[in-house]
Write a protein that holds these residues in place. Structure first.
Motif, PDB file in Angstrom:
ATOM      1  N   THR A 154       0.826  -1.207   0.000  1.00  0.00           N
ATOM      2  CA  THR A 154       0.000   0.000   0.000  1.00  0.00           C
ATOM      3  C   THR A 154       0.860   1.257   0.000  1.00  0.00           C
ATOM      4  O   THR A 154       0.637   2.182  -0.792  1.00  0.00           O
ATOM      5  N   ILE A 155       1.843   1.300   0.879  1.00  0.00           N
ATOM      6  CA  ILE A 155       2.717   2.471   0.969  1.00  0.00           C
ATOM      7  C   ILE A 155       3.560   2.621  -0.290  1.00  0.00           C
ATOM      8  O   ILE A 155       3.735   3.739  -0.812  1.00  0.00           O
ATOM      9  N   ALA A 156       4.097   1.516  -0.808  1.00  0.00           N
ATOM     10  CA  ALA A 156       4.922   1.566  -2.019  1.00  0.00           C
ATOM     11  C   ALA A 156       4.137   2.110  -3.207  1.00  0.00           C
ATOM     12  O   ALA A 156       4.637   2.946  -3.974  1.00  0.00           O
ATOM     13  N   LEU A 157       2.910   1.658  -3.372  1.00  0.00           N
ATOM     14  CA  LEU A 157       2.088   2.127  -4.488  1.00  0.00           C
ATOM     15  C   LEU A 157       1.691   3.597  -4.310  1.00  0.00           C
ATOM     16  O   LEU A 157       1.699   4.368  -5.271  1.00  0.00           O
ATOM     17  N   LEU A 203       6.638   3.328 -13.140  1.00  0.00           N
ATOM     18  CA  LEU A 203       6.526   2.057 -13.848  1.00  0.00           C
ATOM     19  C   LEU A 203       7.774   1.811 -14.704  1.00  0.00           C
ATOM     20  O   LEU A 203       8.250   0.667 -14.804  1.00  0.00           O
ATOM     21  N   LYS A 204       8.318   2.868 -15.281  1.00  0.00           N
ATOM     22  CA  LYS A 204       9.550   2.729 -16.067  1.00  0.00           C
ATOM     23  C   LYS A 204      10.704   2.308 -15.160  1.00  0.00           C
ATOM     24  O   LYS A 204      11.552   1.489 -15.541  1.00  0.00           O
ATOM     25  N   LYS A 205      10.744   2.859 -13.953  1.00  0.00           N
ATOM     26  CA  LYS A 205      11.790   2.502 -12.994  1.00  0.00           C
ATOM     27  C   LYS A 205      11.691   1.023 -12.624  1.00  0.00           C
ATOM     28  O   LYS A 205      12.709   0.331 -12.489  1.00  0.00           O
ATOM     29  N   VAL A 206      10.472   0.517 -12.476  1.00  0.00           N
ATOM     30  CA  VAL A 206      10.267  -0.899 -12.165  1.00  0.00           C
ATOM     31  C   VAL A 206      10.736  -1.757 -13.341  1.00  0.00           C
ATOM     32  O   VAL A 206      11.405  -2.786 -13.156  1.00  0.00           O
ATOM     33  N   ALA A 207      10.382  -1.338 -14.553  1.00  0.00           N
ATOM     34  CA  ALA A 207      10.791  -2.083 -15.752  1.00  0.00           C
ATOM     35  C   ALA A 207      12.305  -2.151 -15.857  1.00  0.00           C
ATOM     36  O   ALA A 207      12.880  -3.207 -16.164  1.00  0.00           O
ATOM     37  N   GLU A 208      12.962  -1.038 -15.584  1.00  0.00           N
ATOM     38  CA  GLU A 208      14.425  -1.003 -15.644  1.00  0.00           C
ATOM     39  C   GLU A 208      15.044  -1.902 -14.580  1.00  0.00           C
ATOM     40  O   GLU A 208      16.101  -2.507 -14.795  1.00  0.00           O
ATOM     41  N   ALA A 209      14.383  -1.988 -13.426  1.00  0.00           N
ATOM     42  CA  ALA A 209      14.883  -2.856 -12.351  1.00  0.00           C
ATOM     43  C   ALA A 209      14.821  -4.326 -12.754  1.00  0.00           C
ATOM     44  O   ALA A 209      15.582  -5.155 -12.249  1.00  0.00           O
ATOM     45  N   PHE A 210      13.929  -4.662 -13.690  1.00  0.00           N
ATOM     46  CA  PHE A 210      13.841  -6.025 -14.206  1.00  0.00           C
ATOM     47  C   PHE A 210      14.788  -6.249 -15.394  1.00  0.00           C
ATOM     48  O   PHE A 210      14.836  -7.346 -15.947  1.00  0.00           O
ATOM     49  N   GLY A 211      15.493  -5.183 -15.798  1.00  0.00           N
ATOM     50  CA  GLY A 211      16.473  -5.321 -16.884  1.00  0.00           C
ATOM     51  C   GLY A 211      16.015  -4.809 -18.232  1.00  0.00           C
ATOM     52  O   GLY A 211      16.744  -4.923 -19.226  1.00  0.00           O
ATOM     53  N   PHE A 212      14.817  -4.229 -18.297  1.00  0.00           N
ATOM     54  CA  PHE A 212      14.322  -3.694 -19.564  1.00  0.00           C
ATOM     55  C   PHE A 212      14.743  -2.230 -19.702  1.00  0.00           C
ATOM     56  O   PHE A 212      14.645  -1.464 -18.735  1.00  0.00           O
ATOM     57  N   THR A 213      15.160  -1.842 -20.876  1.00  0.00           N
ATOM     58  CA  THR A 213      15.636  -0.476 -21.091  1.00  0.00           C
ATOM     59  C   THR A 213      15.008   0.129 -22.345  1.00  0.00           C
ATOM     60  O   THR A 213      14.360  -0.563 -23.131  1.00  0.00           O
ATOM     61  N   ASN A 236       4.869  -7.075  -7.784  1.00  0.00           N
ATOM     62  CA  ASN A 236       4.471  -6.433  -6.537  1.00  0.00           C
ATOM     63  C   ASN A 236       5.664  -6.295  -5.586  1.00  0.00           C
ATOM     64  O   ASN A 236       5.866  -5.239  -4.963  1.00  0.00           O
ATOM     65  N   GLN A 237       6.453  -7.355  -5.476  1.00  0.00           N
ATOM     66  CA  GLN A 237       7.625  -7.332  -4.615  1.00  0.00           C
ATOM     67  C   GLN A 237       8.638  -6.297  -5.086  1.00  0.00           C
ATOM     68  O   GLN A 237       9.301  -5.645  -4.269  1.00  0.00           O
ATOM     69  N   LYS A 238       8.722  -6.106  -6.388  1.00  0.00           N
ATOM     70  CA  LYS A 238       9.671  -5.124  -6.924  1.00  0.00           C
ATOM     71  C   LYS A 238       9.250  -3.703  -6.549  1.00  0.00           C
ATOM     72  O   LYS A 238      10.113  -2.856  -6.252  1.00  0.00           O
ATOM     73  N   PHE A 239       7.966  -3.431  -6.548  1.00  0.00           N
ATOM     74  CA  PHE A 239       7.479  -2.116  -6.107  1.00  0.00           C
ATOM     75  C   PHE A 239       7.898  -1.869  -4.660  1.00  0.00           C
ATOM     76  O   PHE A 239       8.341  -0.778  -4.307  1.00  0.00           O
ATOM     77  N   VAL A 240       7.743  -2.885  -3.817  1.00  0.00           N
ATOM     78  CA  VAL A 240       8.104  -2.758  -2.404  1.00  0.00           C
ATOM     79  C   VAL A 240       9.606  -2.523  -2.255  1.00  0.00           C
ATOM     80  O   VAL A 240      10.049  -1.668  -1.480  1.00  0.00           O
ATOM     81  N   GLU A 241      10.405  -3.259  -3.021  1.00  0.00           N
ATOM     82  CA  GLU A 241      11.865  -3.119  -2.959  1.00  0.00           C
ATOM     83  C   GLU A 241      12.317  -1.719  -3.370  1.00  0.00           C
ATOM     84  O   GLU A 241      13.246  -1.158  -2.775  1.00  0.00           O
ATOM     85  N   LEU A 242      11.674  -1.173  -4.376  1.00  0.00           N
ATOM     86  CA  LEU A 242      12.088   0.126  -4.922  1.00  0.00           C
ATOM     87  C   LEU A 242      11.545   1.309  -4.126  1.00  0.00           C
ATOM     88  O   LEU A 242      11.835   2.459  -4.447  1.00  0.00           O
ATOM     89  N   ASP A 243      10.770   1.030  -3.096  1.00  0.00           N
ATOM     90  CA  ASP A 243      10.196   2.127  -2.309  1.00  0.00           C
ATOM     91  C   ASP A 243      11.242   2.767  -1.396  1.00  0.00           C
ATOM     92  O   ASP A 243      11.191   3.962  -1.123  1.00  0.00           O
ATOM     93  N   GLY A 244      12.188   1.968  -0.913  1.00  0.00           N
ATOM     94  CA  GLY A 244      13.193   2.485   0.007  1.00  0.00           C
ATOM     95  C   GLY A 244      14.423   3.015  -0.705  1.00  0.00           C
ATOM     96  O   GLY A 244      14.496   3.048  -1.942  1.00  0.00           O
ATOM     97  N   GLY A 245      15.383   3.459   0.084  1.00  0.00           N
ATOM     98  CA  GLY A 245      16.624   3.963  -0.488  1.00  0.00           C
ATOM     99  C   GLY A 245      16.571   5.438  -0.804  1.00  0.00           C
ATOM    100  O   GLY A 245      15.499   6.057  -0.812  1.00  0.00           O
ATOM    101  N   VAL A 246      17.735   5.996  -1.086  1.00  0.00           N
ATOM    102  CA  VAL A 246      17.850   7.437  -1.360  1.00  0.00           C
ATOM    103  C   VAL A 246      17.038   7.847  -2.584  1.00  0.00           C
ATOM    104  O   VAL A 246      16.415   8.906  -2.615  1.00  0.00           O
ATOM    105  N   THR A 247      17.044   6.992  -3.612  1.00  0.00           N
ATOM    106  CA  THR A 247      16.311   7.313  -4.842  1.00  0.00           C
ATOM    107  C   THR A 247      15.013   6.521  -4.941  1.00  0.00           C
ATOM    108  O   THR A 247      14.464   6.358  -6.030  1.00  0.00           O
ATOM    109  N   GLY A 248      14.536   6.013  -3.814  1.00  0.00           N
ATOM    110  CA  GLY A 248      13.314   5.207  -3.816  1.00  0.00           C
ATOM    111  C   GLY A 248      12.065   6.043  -4.001  1.00  0.00           C
ATOM    112  O   GLY A 248      12.085   7.281  -3.969  1.00  0.00           O
ATOM    113  N   PHE A 249      10.950   5.356  -4.195  1.00  0.00           N
ATOM    114  CA  PHE A 249       9.668   6.035  -4.408  1.00  0.00           C
ATOM    115  C   PHE A 249       9.303   6.947  -3.237  1.00  0.00           C
ATOM    116  O   PHE A 249       8.718   8.014  -3.431  1.00  0.00           O
ATOM    117  N   ALA A 250       9.643   6.513  -2.020  1.00  0.00           N
ATOM    118  CA  ALA A 250       9.269   7.285  -0.826  1.00  0.00           C
ATOM    119  C   ALA A 250       9.873   8.687  -0.855  1.00  0.00           C
ATOM    120  O   ALA A 250       9.159   9.693  -0.659  1.00  0.00           O
TER     121      ALA A 250
END
Length: 319
Positions: A154-157, A203-213, A236-250
């Motif tokens: 929920t928070i990641a989305l 969504l583009k950031k998620v795609a890139e995290a899966f290796g698509f460019t 779904n798990q990738k959205f959660v993973e990308l939420d944190g960090g300096v450049t994360g969604f949050a």
């Protein structure tokens, strides 16, 4: 002369009966007042003290602001704090109802408490209401079977939509489609197009995290989801993973949603959060001292008001 006496007696008779009716109603309402006064006298004293302090603070700050021409801005800020009362009551109810609902669905008190912490911390600094994320979490929990994952999703989305600059209406539209995807475990073109419209950058950031460019990155991710190379759960798990960090969604969400209006929204949310905490403290104090909770006291008042009007209504036909 006899007619005059009859008229005077008739008027006096009606007045006497109305007086008795009103006395009965007054007696019932007075009982309600005594109960309310007994339960809330301590809270009222505290509120009066806070009100006096707030008024002094407001007066001082307004005097300072007048010197720099910011009276209207500061005035609006205080108005928003004052309007937080109804939000505080809603938040107070949510904080009390959410654990009960989730525990009835079979989740442990520890997991429910952890998920609530995730939600409250996740929306700090954002123009997002607690009621909204709680509702979404309950939906996701019923799909995933895990309240902790539901809260994080929920928070990641929410962050992903805000990071992409989505409006409230767009975020709601995108969330609806994502919920359907997560529930069915499948992705259709309509749902995917909606996500591309409502959270393009995220969504583009998620795609890139899966290796698509490249420009077709999100379309390639869709194809992978369609073929089963990547599952909806992995997405779904990738959205959660990308939420944190300096450049994360949050962090991106807080940067993207920054502005004067958001600051006012955050100010009101802070007021709502503080008042809800105060209501919780008052309720706990009442319980610890053997008094009924605020909700119980209000319910007693309802019974007394009903009884008062029943007496009033039954007395009227006999006048």
């Amino acid at each position: 002369m006899a007619t005059g006496n009859f008229e005077v007696k008739g008027v006096l008779s009606v007045e006497d009966k109305m007086s008795n009716v009103l006395k009965n109603a007054q007696s019932s309402l007075s009982s309600f007042g005594n109960i309310s006064k007994s339960s809330f006298s301590g809270a009222s004293s505290s509120m009066d003290s806070m009100s006096g302090s707030a008024e002094k603070a407001r007066s001082s700050i307004m005097n300072i602001a007048a010197g720099v021409g910011a009276v209207q801005v500061v005035g609006k800020a205080f108005d928003m704090v004052e309007n937080s009362v109804s939000g505080a009551i809603s938040r107070f109810d949510t904080l009390n109802q959410y654990p009960k609902v989730m525990e009835q669905l079979g989740y442990s008190a520890k997991d429910v408490s952890k998920s609530m912490d995730t939600l409250q911390n996740g929306i700090k600094g954002l123009p997002t209401a607690l009621d909204d994320v709680v509702s979404t979490t309950q939906q996701f929990a019923s799909i995933t079977g895990d309240v902790d994952t539901a809260a994080k999703t929920t928070i990641a989305l929410n962050d992903a939509f805000l990071a992409s600059g989505a409006s409230s209406a767009d975020a709601a539209r995108g969330l609806q489609q994502y919920t359907q995807m997560l529930s069915s475990g499948k992705v259709d073109m309509m749902s995917w197009r909606t996500l591309q419209e409502t959270m393009p950058a995220s969504l583009k950031k998620v795609a890139e995290a899966f290796g698509f460019t490249g420009r077709a990155a999100t379309n390639d991710l869709y194809a992978a989801l369609q073929s089963g190379t990547i599952t909806v759960d992995q997405l779904n798990q990738k959205f959660v993973e990308l939420d944190g960090g300096v450049t994360g969604f949050a962090n991106q969400a807080r940067t993207a949603s920054g502005g004067i209006q958001t600051s006012f929204d955050n100010l009101q949310t802070a007021g709502t959060r503080g008042m809800a905490g105060m209501l919780t403290a008052i309720d706990k104090g009442l319980t610890n001292n053997g008094f009924p909770t605020m909700a119980a006291s209000i319910n007693k008042g309802q019974d007394l008001i009903d009884a008062g009007f029943q007496k009033l209504n039954s007395s009227i036909p006999g006048m």
